[in-house]
Design a protein around this motif. Structure first.
Motif, PDB file in Angstrom:
ATOM      1  N   ALA A 118       0.828  -1.215   0.000  1.00 28.66           N
ATOM      2  CA  ALA A 118       0.000   0.000   0.000  1.00 28.66           C
ATOM      3  C   ALA A 118       0.855   1.255   0.000  1.00 28.66           C
ATOM      4  O   ALA A 118       0.521   2.248  -0.672  1.00 28.66           O
ATOM      5  CB  ALA A 118      -0.930  -0.006   1.214  1.00 28.66           C
ATOM      6  N   MET A 119       1.955   1.238   0.747  1.00 32.14           N
ATOM      7  CA  MET A 119       2.843   2.401   0.793  1.00 32.14           C
ATOM      8  C   MET A 119       3.290   2.785  -0.612  1.00 32.14           C
ATOM      9  O   MET A 119       3.355   3.966  -0.966  1.00 32.14           O
ATOM     10  CB  MET A 119       4.056   2.089   1.673  1.00 32.14           C
ATOM     11  CG  MET A 119       5.058   3.212   1.800  1.00 32.14           C
ATOM     12  SD  MET A 119       6.599   2.682   2.613  1.00 32.14           S
ATOM     13  CE  MET A 119       6.013   2.004   4.152  1.00 32.14           C
ATOM     14  N   HIS A 120       3.590   1.796  -1.421  1.00 34.48           N
ATOM     15  CA  HIS A 120       4.103   2.045  -2.769  1.00 34.48           C
ATOM     16  C   HIS A 120       2.992   2.387  -3.751  1.00 34.48           C
ATOM     17  O   HIS A 120       3.171   3.212  -4.647  1.00 34.48           O
ATOM     18  CB  HIS A 120       4.878   0.819  -3.252  1.00 34.48           C
ATOM     19  CG  HIS A 120       6.089   0.532  -2.429  1.00 34.48           C
ATOM     20  ND1 HIS A 120       7.312   1.089  -2.687  1.00 34.48           N
ATOM     21  CD2 HIS A 120       6.253  -0.237  -1.311  1.00 34.48           C
ATOM     22  CE1 HIS A 120       8.195   0.670  -1.784  1.00 34.48           C
ATOM     23  NE2 HIS A 120       7.569  -0.136  -0.937  1.00 34.48           N
ATOM     24  N   GLY A 121       1.845   1.743  -3.590  1.00 28.86           N
ATOM     25  CA  GLY A 121       0.770   1.962  -4.532  1.00 28.86           C
ATOM     26  C   GLY A 121       0.002   3.247  -4.310  1.00 28.86           C
ATOM     27  O   GLY A 121      -0.517   3.841  -5.270  1.00 28.86           O
ATOM     28  N   LEU A 122      -0.104   3.712  -3.062  1.00 25.60           N
ATOM     29  CA  LEU A 122      -0.920   4.880  -2.749  1.00 25.60           C
ATOM     30  C   LEU A 122      -0.154   6.193  -2.835  1.00 25.60           C
ATOM     31  O   LEU A 122      -0.756   7.246  -3.057  1.00 25.60           O
ATOM     32  CB  LEU A 122      -1.536   4.724  -1.356  1.00 25.60           C
ATOM     33  CG  LEU A 122      -2.426   3.481  -1.156  1.00 25.60           C
ATOM     34  CD1 LEU A 122      -2.975   3.441   0.260  1.00 25.60           C
ATOM     35  CD2 LEU A 122      -3.560   3.458  -2.174  1.00 25.60           C
TER      36      LEU A 122
END
Length: 687
Positions: free
Chosen positions: A119-123
Motif C-alpha cells: 500500500a505504501m508504494h501503490g498509494l
C-alpha cells in the motif's frame, strides 16, 4: 515491432531498472538490513486481454532481499485496483483484510506474493518509491525527540510520520503527507525507518541516499563522545585468543539454553561494535529497552539475554549465572506474552532468547538454521548502531512493548510461518565428519547437508576440505577445517571451530582412516602404530572432545563410527587394519554404554569393498588387495560385488544412506548397533 513485443519490452525495462536500483541499495548494509525494506516502480503497459494501456506497480514482494532481488521476487499489480482498495478499506482494525485483497490486484501469474508494504508504494503519488531501514535513519526515528530532529536535520524536505504499524493505513498516511508537502522527498517513519520517492528511478535512489547520508553526517557531527556511557571496569574485550576460547567453552551451554523449546543453530560474532557496547556502562539499560524496527525484533525477539558478569569471570561462574538468567528470561517473556495476548492471539512460539550477549566475548545469535541465526546477529548489530546514534544525539526511545507484541504475534506473521516448508530430517543438527574431503566421508557430509544439517568437513587436506564445504553451499551450510585426528590439540581445535561456526555439535562421524595391507611377518611396528594412532586413538580423541561439548549442551547427540566388515571377518594379510577396526567396533559398545545417560547414541557402520571414490583404495590399498585376490585393480569393485550375497558393488553413497538413517529421529531409540553395508558378506554376519 508489434504491440505485444513493445509491451513486453516496456515491462522488462521497468523491472530491470527497479532490480538494478534495488540491488545497488540493498548491497550496502548502511542503506538497509538483509531482507529489509522494499522498492517499487510504476509504469504503463498494454493489457494482454484488451490491448489497452494500464498503469502497473512493480514492487518487491514478501520475504525477498533487495541486495539479491531478481525479477521473480517482484509482485506486479494493477495500480487502479490497488488504489481502488481505498473504497473498501474499513479502518486500522481491519488491516489484515487488505493483504488478502492485494491478490485480487495482481497482473498475471507468477512473481512474489505482495507484502504488507504494498500500500505504501501503490498509494503514494510518485513513480518510484523506496522504503529502507538504514541505521542512521532509524536512529532519528527512535530518538526521543525524533520529530524535532527531523525538522532540524532535513528542513521541509523530509517529514516526520508518527509510529504506525506497517499496513494500509500507513500507506494512506504517507500519501497524504506527500500531497500536503510538495517539496518533500521522503519521510522518517517513527520507530521504523525511512521512505523516499522520485519521478525517476535515479531520483528516488538519490533521495534515499541523501536522507541516509544526511542523517549519518548529522549524527557524526553532533554525537556525544560516549553515547553508551563511560567504560565499565572489567567489561572490556578479552584478547582475541582468550575471547574465542571462552566463546567456544560457553557456546554449547548457551545453545542448550536457547534450544529449550526447540533446537537452534547458532552464530558467534565478536564485532568490535558489539564488544564496545558491552564494555560501556549503559549497555544493561539499553539492552533491556529492546529493539524497535519491526524487521529487527521479529528476528531478535524484543530484547536479548545479557550476562551480567565481567569479562574475566570464570567459565564455571558464567555457566551458573547464564542458567539463572535463562530461567528469569523465560519467565519475563511469558509475562510479556500474557500482558498482551488476547483470545485471538497465536500461541506463544517459545520463550528462549534469540540473542545472548556476553561481555568481553561477544554475541551469540540463534535461529532455525545458520542463515537465520547469522541474520539475527546482523540485525542486533543494526540495533546497536541505532542505539548509538539515538543516544549520541538524544535518547533512545523504541516503540512501545504493546506495539512490538502486535507485530510479533500478528496473524499475518503467523500465517507466513505456517507456510514454511516442513524441516528436513537433520535440520538444526550440527555435524563434524572426519576424513570428509573424499570417499565415504565426503558422501556422508554431502548427505547430511542435503538433509538440512550444518557440516564441518575435517580432513588433513585443508584445501580439499574447504572445496567440499564450498560445494555444499558455503559457510551457512559447511566449513572446512584441517584436523590430524592423532593430535589432541588439533581435535580440540576442530570441535572449537565447529561450535564457533554453528553454536554447538550434535553429530560426529569417525571416518578418518588409512590402511596398510601386509601379512604378519611384513607388518612393522611403525605400520601397527600408524594404523592404531589414526583410527583407534583418533576415534577416541574425537569422541571424547565431542562428548564433552554434547554433555554441556544437554541435548543428546550421535557418535558414529565407520568401522568395517573386517572388524568381525578374518581375512589374509590384514592384521593391523582389521585389528584396529575391531578396536573401533568395541569403542562403539563401550561408549554406547557410558554415554546413554546423556542421551548420546553411539552406533557403527561396517562397510566392505568401497572402492569407487575411496581415498584409501586410491592410495595403494586397492592395488595391494587386488594383488592378494589376483584380479586387476580396476576390477576390484566388481570382484568384491561378486563375492556378496546381493552381487552389488558398495558405493560411498550406500554408506552415507546408512549414516543418515542411523542419526535420524527414526532410530532415536537405537544405540550400540553395527549396521553392515557390504551387500551381504555371510562370514561377517553379526552374531
Amino acid at each position: 515491432m508489434n504491440a505485444h513485443s513493445s509491451n513486453s519490452t516496456t515491462e522488462r525495462t521497468v523491472a530491470a531498472d527497479l532490480i538494478a536500483r534495488s540491488n545497488r541499495l540493498g548491497s550496502d548494509p548502511k542503506n538497509t538490513n538483509y531482507a529489509g525494506g522494499n522498492t517499487s516502480a510504476k509504469g504503463t503497459a498494454a493489457d494482454p486481454v484488451t490491448g489497452e494501456d494500464v498503469e502497473l506497480l512493480w514492487v518487491k514482494g514478501s520475504g525477498g532481499d533487495l541486495g539479491t532481488l531478481t525479477e521473480k521476487g517482484l509482485a506486479v499489480l494493477r495500480l487502479d485496483r490497488v488504489q481502488a482498495l481505498k473504497n473498501v478499506y474499513r479502518g486500522v482494525e481491519h488491516e489484515d483484510e487488505m493483504v488478502a485483497a492485494f491478490d485480487y490486484c495482481l497482473h498475471g501469474k507468477g512473481g512474489a506474493a505482495p507484502s504488507i508494504d504494498t500500500a505504501m508504494h501503490g498509494l503514494v503519488d510518485a513513480a518510484h518509491v523506496d522504503h529502507l531501514h538504514p541505521d542512521s535513519g532509524i536512529a532519528i526515528a527512535t530518538a526521543a525527540d525524533g520529530e524535532e530532529l527531523t525538522a532540524r536535520i532535513f528542513g521541509d524536505k523530509v517529514v516526520w510520520v508518527p509510529w504506525r504499524r506497517p499496513g494500509f493505513q500507513l500507506g494512506l498516511d504517507i500519501a497524504a503527507i506527500k500531497e500536503a508537502n510538495p517539496g518533500a522527498v521522503g519521510t522518517i517513519l517513527g520507530g521504523h525507518g525511512i521512505t523516499a520517492w522520485g519521478d525517476t528511478s535515479d531520483e528516488a535512489e538519490a533521495n534515499s541516499r541523501w536522507i541516509i547520508d544526511t542523517a549519518e553526517a548529522f549524527i557524526a557531527e553532533h554525537s556525544k563522545a560516549e553515547p553508551f556511557g563511560p567504560a565499565l571496569p572489567g567489561y572490556e574485550a578479552l584478547p582475541e585468543a582468550e575471547r574465542h576460547a571462552k566463546a567456544a567453552a560457553l557456546a554449547p551451554v548457551i545453545r542448550g539454553l536457547a534450544s529449550h523449546d526447540r533446537p537452534q543453530v547458532g552464530h558467534y560474532m565478536d564485532d568490535p561494535r558489539v564488544l564496545d557496547f558491552l564494555a560501556a556502562a549503559e549497555h544493561p539499560r539499553l539492552a533491556a529497552l529492546g529493539t524497535s524496527c519491526p524487521d529487527h525484533f521479529l528476528r531478535t525477539k524484543v530484547k536479548p539475554l545479557v550476562l551480567d558478569l565481567p569479562a574475566d569471570a570464570p567459565v564455571e561462574d558464567c555457566v551458573t549465572r547464564l542458567k539463572e538468567l535463562h530461567e528469569a528470561y523465560r519467565a519475563d517473556y511469558q509475562a510479556y506474552y500474557e500482558r498482551h495476548a488476547d483470545a485471538d492471539s497465536p500461541a506463544m512460539r517459545g520463550a528462549d532468547p534469540a540473542i545472548v550477549l556476553v561481555p568481553g566475548v561477544g554475541m551469540f545469535s540463534w535461529g532455525k538454521d545458520k542463515q537465520t541465526a547469522r541474520v539475527a546477529g546482523e540485525f542486533y548489530l543494526n540495533a546497536i548502531n541505532v542505539m548509538r546514534g539515538a543516544e549520541g544525539i538524544s535518547s533512545y526511545a523504541p516503540i512501545d512493548e504493546s506495539e512490538k507484541f502486535r507485530i510479533e504475534y500478528w496473524a499475518l506473521e503467523e500465517a507466513k510461518l505456517a507456510r514454511m516448508p516442513k524441516p528436513r530430517s537433520h535440520a538444526t543438527r550440527i555435524a563434524l565428519v572426519t576424513g570428509a574431503a573424499s570417499g565415504i566421508g565426503k558422501a556422508i557430509a554431502t548427505r547430511l547437508a542435503a538433509e538440512g544439517a550444518c557440516v564441518v568437513i575435517a580432513d588433513l587436506n585443508l584445501e580439499a576440505a574447504e572445496q567440499v564445504a564450498a560445494e555444499l553451499g558455503g559457510s551457512d551450510v559447511a566449513i572446512g577445517v584441517r584436523a590430524d585426528v592423532t593430535d589432541a590439540a588439533q581435535v580440540a581445535a576442530a570441535i572449537d571451530a565447529t561450535v564457533l561456526a554453528f553454536g554447538g555439535i550434535d553429530l560426529v562421524v569417525n571416518n578418518a582412516g588409512l590402511s596398510i595391507s601386509k601379512p604378519l611377518l611384513e607388518t612393522t611396528e611403525k605400520d601397527w602404530d600408524l594404523q592404531h594412532d589414526v583410527m583407534a586413538k583418533g576415534s577416541f580423541l574425537v569422541a571424547k572432545a565431542a562428548a564433552k561439548a554434547m554433555i554441556a549442551q544437554e541435548m543428546g547427540g550421535d557418535i558414529l563410527y565407520i568401522s568395517s566388515k573386517n572388524s568381525v571377518f578374518a581375512g589374509p594379510n590384514n592384521i593391523a587394519y582389521s585389528a584396529v577396526k575391531a578396536d573401533q567396533a568395541h569403542q562403539v559398545r563401550l561408549l554406547a554404554a557410558e554415554l546413554g545417560e546423556h542421551g548420546i547414541k553411539v552406533n557403527g557402520i561396517n562397510p566392505d569393498g568401497v572402492v569407487r571414490g575411496s581415498g584409501i583404495f586410491a592410495g595403494g590399498w586397492g592395488a595391494k588387495r587386488a594383488a592378494v585376490y589376483g584380479v586387476p585393480e580396476d576390477e576390484l569393485g566388481k570382484f568384491y560385488a561378486q563375492r556378496t550375497l546381493l552381487k552389488r558393488e558398495v558405493l560411498p553413497e550406500n554408506v552415507a544412506n546408512a549414516a543418515a538413517v542411523l542419526t535420524s529421529s527414526d532410530l532415536s531409540h537405537t544405540t550400540g548397533l553395527h549396521i553392515p553395508v557390504d551387500a551381504g558378506v555371510a562370514a561377517a554376519f553379526l552374531r
